[in-house]
Write a protein that holds these residues in place. Structure first.
Motif, short mmCIF file in Angstrom:
data_model
loop_
_atom_site.label_atom_id
_atom_site.label_comp_id
_atom_site.label_asym_id
_atom_site.label_seq_id
_atom_site.Cartn_x
_atom_site.Cartn_y
_atom_site.Cartn_z
N PRO A 1 2.34 0.41 4.35
CA PRO A 1 1.92 1.13 3.13
C PRO A 1 1.28 0.19 2.12
N PRO A 2 0.74 0.76 1.03
CA PRO A 2 0.11 -0.06 -0.02
C PRO A 2 1.11 -0.97 -0.71
N ALA A 3 0.60 -2.03 -1.35
CA ALA A 3 1.46 -3.00 -2.02
C ALA A 3 2.25 -2.36 -3.16
N GLN B 1 -8.51 9.90 12.97
CA GLN B 1 -7.81 8.79 13.60
C GLN B 1 -6.34 8.76 13.21
N ALA B 2 -6.04 9.19 12.00
CA ALA B 2 -4.65 9.24 11.57
C ALA B 2 -3.85 10.23 12.40
N PHE B 3 -4.39 11.42 12.60
CA PHE B 3 -3.68 12.44 13.37
C PHE B 3 -3.63 12.08 14.86
N ASP B 4 -4.68 11.46 15.37
CA ASP B 4 -4.71 11.10 16.79
C ASP B 4 -3.78 9.95 17.12
N ASN B 5 -3.43 9.13 16.13
CA ASN B 5 -2.65 7.92 16.41
C ASN B 5 -1.27 7.95 15.76
N PHE C 1 5.25 8.88 9.73
CA PHE C 1 5.30 9.14 8.29
C PHE C 1 4.39 8.17 7.54
N ALA C 2 3.19 7.95 8.07
CA ALA C 2 2.20 7.09 7.40
C ALA C 2 1.42 7.93 6.40
N TRP C 3 2.11 8.31 5.33
CA TRP C 3 1.53 9.23 4.35
C TRP C 3 0.27 8.67 3.71
N TRP C 4 0.21 7.34 3.51
CA TRP C 4 -0.95 6.73 2.86
C TRP C 4 -2.22 6.87 3.70
N TRP C 5 -2.05 7.05 5.00
CA TRP C 5 -3.18 7.18 5.91
C TRP C 5 -3.74 8.60 5.92
#
Length: 471
Positions: free
Chosen positions: A55-57, A424-428, A434-438
Motif C-alpha cells: 500500500p501507499p506510504a 490488471q488489478a482484477f486479473d491478478n 484486498f489491494a484496495w489502493w490498486w
C-alpha cells in the motif's frame, strides 16, 4: 459569458477539476518520455527493486502498527580497502512492527584483471549475530578465450540477486534459522518467502512459519566484500530492502509504482476524450446541418443511418471492431469516432429545421445566396455554441468507453491507462489480496474526470440555450 459560467457552482467545480487535470497532464507530457509505456511500465526488469503489492506510504498513518519504509542505498566506492579486499558497508535502521518484503543486491560495471573476484554478503544484526547470505557469486562470467584485460561485466544490465528467491541465500537463511532454534527446510523458506523474517526477526516458537518470528528492531549492517586483484572494482553497488509500503499510491503485483501509471493516464484520458469528442462532434455537426437544411432524400438517408447507429449497442460493436482492427490507441479512437457522431447529428438537425425557417435565412435565399453560404453564415453560428456543449458532454463518454475496452483487455498494451490498471488489478487478484489502493484510485479518477466534464456541460447548457435559464 465566462463570468456567468463561473457564477454557476457546477461550472466552477467542473473548471477546477478540469484545470487541475490539465495541469497534471502538461506536467506528465513535459517530464515523462513518450515511450514510457513500452520502455518502463511494461518492462518487469525495471521494477525488480520495488516491493510487490504494497500500500501507499501514508497508509502508516491509519493503522495501529508501523510498516517498514522502502530503503535504497547506492555506493560508488568501497567503504574499506585492505590490500586485495574491498568492503562496502550499508547501515539500515529497522524500526517497524512488520517485516520488510525482500532484499535485493545488485551491482554494475564490475572490472577485474585476473581470476573472477569472490563477492560475498553478510548481515550483522542488532543482537550481535551474523548471517552470511552468500559467500560467492557464481553468476559472474569468467574471462573468455582471447579476451584482453581488464575484463568488464554487467555494463548495460546490472547483476541482480533477489535474495528471497536465490538458492544460495535460501540455504544460508535456512541454516541460520536452525541456529535460532527454528527447524526449516529450504523448500519451506523458499515457498513461504521466510528469508526477511529470518534475517530481521527473532523466533517466538520453533514452528517454520512467518508467525514464529517477531521483528528485531535496531541497526543492521550489510557488508559486501570483494576479494581479488587490488585493481578490481565495482562501478555502482546498490542494496535494496523492500518495504511494506511505497510511494503515494503503492505498487502492483510486479512492483510497478502505481503513482507513475496513474499520472501517465491523465494525458491519455484527456487525449482520447478530446480527440474523439472533437472529431465526432465535427462530423455530427456537418451532417446535421446538411441534413436539416438540404432536406429531401439526403436528409432521409443521413437520418436513417444516424438512427441505426444511435440505436445499436455500442460496447459489443466496440469490442468486435477493436478485436478485428487491433489493440492500438488510434484504432480505439477511430472506432469511437465512427460510432459517436450520430447523436449529435440528430440534435443539430432538429435545431437547423427551426433556424432555416427564420426571416434572415429567407432573406438570404431571396438575395440569391447559395446553400453553402447560408449554412456557413446563418445556420452554423447559432448552432455552434450548443455543439460545443455537446462536445464537452461527449468527452466523458469517450473516456468511459476506452476504460471499458481496457478493462476487458482490449486496450492498447503499450500505454498505461486507468482502465488497463483496473483490468490488471482484477486479473491478478487485487480483490482477493484486498489491494484496495490498486482498485479504488483508477476507478475514482475515471469517475471524477467524467463528473468534471458533466458539471461543465450543465453550466454551459443554460448559457447556450437561454430558454433553460431559471426565471
Amino acid at each position: 459569458m465566462i463570468r456567468e459560467f463561473l457564477k454557476s457552482p457546477s461550472g466552477l467545480a467542473g473548471t477546477i477539476i478540469l484545470v487541475t487535470f490539465s495541469l497534471i497532464s502538461i506536467f506528465v507530457v513535459m517530464t515523462f518520455p513518450l515511450d514510457y509505456g513500452t520502455k518502463y511500465w511494461s518492462n518487469p526488469k525495471y521494477w525488480e527493486d520495488y516491493p510487490k503489492l504494497v500500500p501507499p506510504a501514508w497508509y502508516n498513518y491509519f493503522v495501529p502498527y508501523k510498516l517498514p519504509q522502502h530503503f535504497v542505498k547506492d555506493l560508488t566506492s568501497p567503504t574499506e580497502k585492505e590490500e586485495n579486499v574491498k568492503r562496502w558497508v550499508v547501515e539500515y535502521d529497522f524500526d517497524a512492527d512488520k517485516f520488510p518484503t525482500g532484499i535485493v543486491f545488485k551491482y554494475s560495471n564490475l572490472t577485474f584483471y585476473s581470476d573472477v573476484p569472490v563477492i560475498s554478503l553478510k548481515v550483522k544484526r542488532p543482537d550481535g549475530k551474523e548471517v552470511v547470505l552468500f559467500d560467492y557469486d557464481g553468476g559472474i562470467p569468467p574471462p573468455r578465450s582471447g579476451e584482453e584485460t581488464p575484463y568488464v561485466r554487467f555494463v548495460e544490465n546490472p547483476r541482480t540477486i533477489i535474495l528471497i528467491s536465490d538458492p544460495q541465500a535460501i540455504r544460508r537463511a535456512t541454516v541460520f534459522a536452525e541456529e535460532l532454534g527454528v527447524g526449516c527446510t529450504t523448500a519451506e523458506v523458499r515457498d513461504a518467502a521466510l528469508l526477511p523474517y529470518i534475517v530481521f526477526g527473532t523466533p517466538i516458537s520453533d514452528k517454520c512459519a512467518a508467525e514464529s518470528f517477531k521483528p528485531l528492531r535496531g541497526r543492521y549492517i550489510f557488508e559486501v566484500e570483494m576479494v581479488g586483484d587490488p585493481r578490481d572494482e565495482i562501478g555502482l553497488l546498490r542494496l535494496v530492502v523492500q518495504g511494506a509500503v511505497y510511494g503515494a499510491m503503492g505498487t502492483d503485483y510486479l512492483g510497478r509504482d502505481l503513482a507513475q501509471g496513474l499520472l501517465f493516464g491523465f494525458p491519455v484520458a484527456l487525449f482520447i476524450g478530446g480527440v474523439v469528442a472533437l472529431l465526432a462532434t465535427l462530423i455530427g455537426l456537418a451532417l446535421g446541418i446538411i441534413s436539416g437544411y438540404i432536406g429531401g432524400k439526403i436528409d432521409e438517408a443521413i437520418q436513417r443511418f444516424a438512427d441505426v447507429l444511435n440505436n445499436l449497442p455500442l460496447l459489443p460493436l466496440l469490442i468486435l471492431f477493436v478485436f478485428v482492427l487491433g489493440r492500438s490507441l488510434f484504432n480505439i479512437i477511430l472506432v469511437l469516432v465512427v460510432f459517436g457522431w450520430a447523436g449529435t447529428t440528430i440534435i443539430v438537425r432538429s435545431m437547423v429545421l427551426s433556424i432555416k425557417t427564420s426571416q434572415f435565412v429567407e432573406a438570404a435565399k431571396l438575395a440569391g445566396a447559395s446553400h453553402w453560404w447560408i449554412m456557413r453564415k446563418h445556420i452554423l453560428p447559432p448552432v455552434l455554441p450548443y455543439a460545443f456543449a455537446l462536445m464537452i458532454f461527449a468527452i466523458p463518454g469517450a473516456i468511459l468507453s476506452e476504460a471499458s475496452l481496457s478493462f476487458l483487455g482490449l486496450g492498447d498494451p503499450s500505454i498505461p491507462t486507468w482502465g488497463q490498471i483496473l483490468q490488471q488489478a482484477f486479473d491478478n487478484g487485487a480483490l482477493q489480496n484486498f489491494a484496495w489502493w490498486w482498485i479504488l484510485t483508477p476507478g475514482f479518477l475515471i469517475v471524477i474526470t467524467a463528473i468534471g466534464f458533466v458539471l461543465v456541460f450543465f453550466a454551459l447548457e443554460p448559457i447556450v440555450n437561454p430558454r433553460l435559464k431559471r426565471q
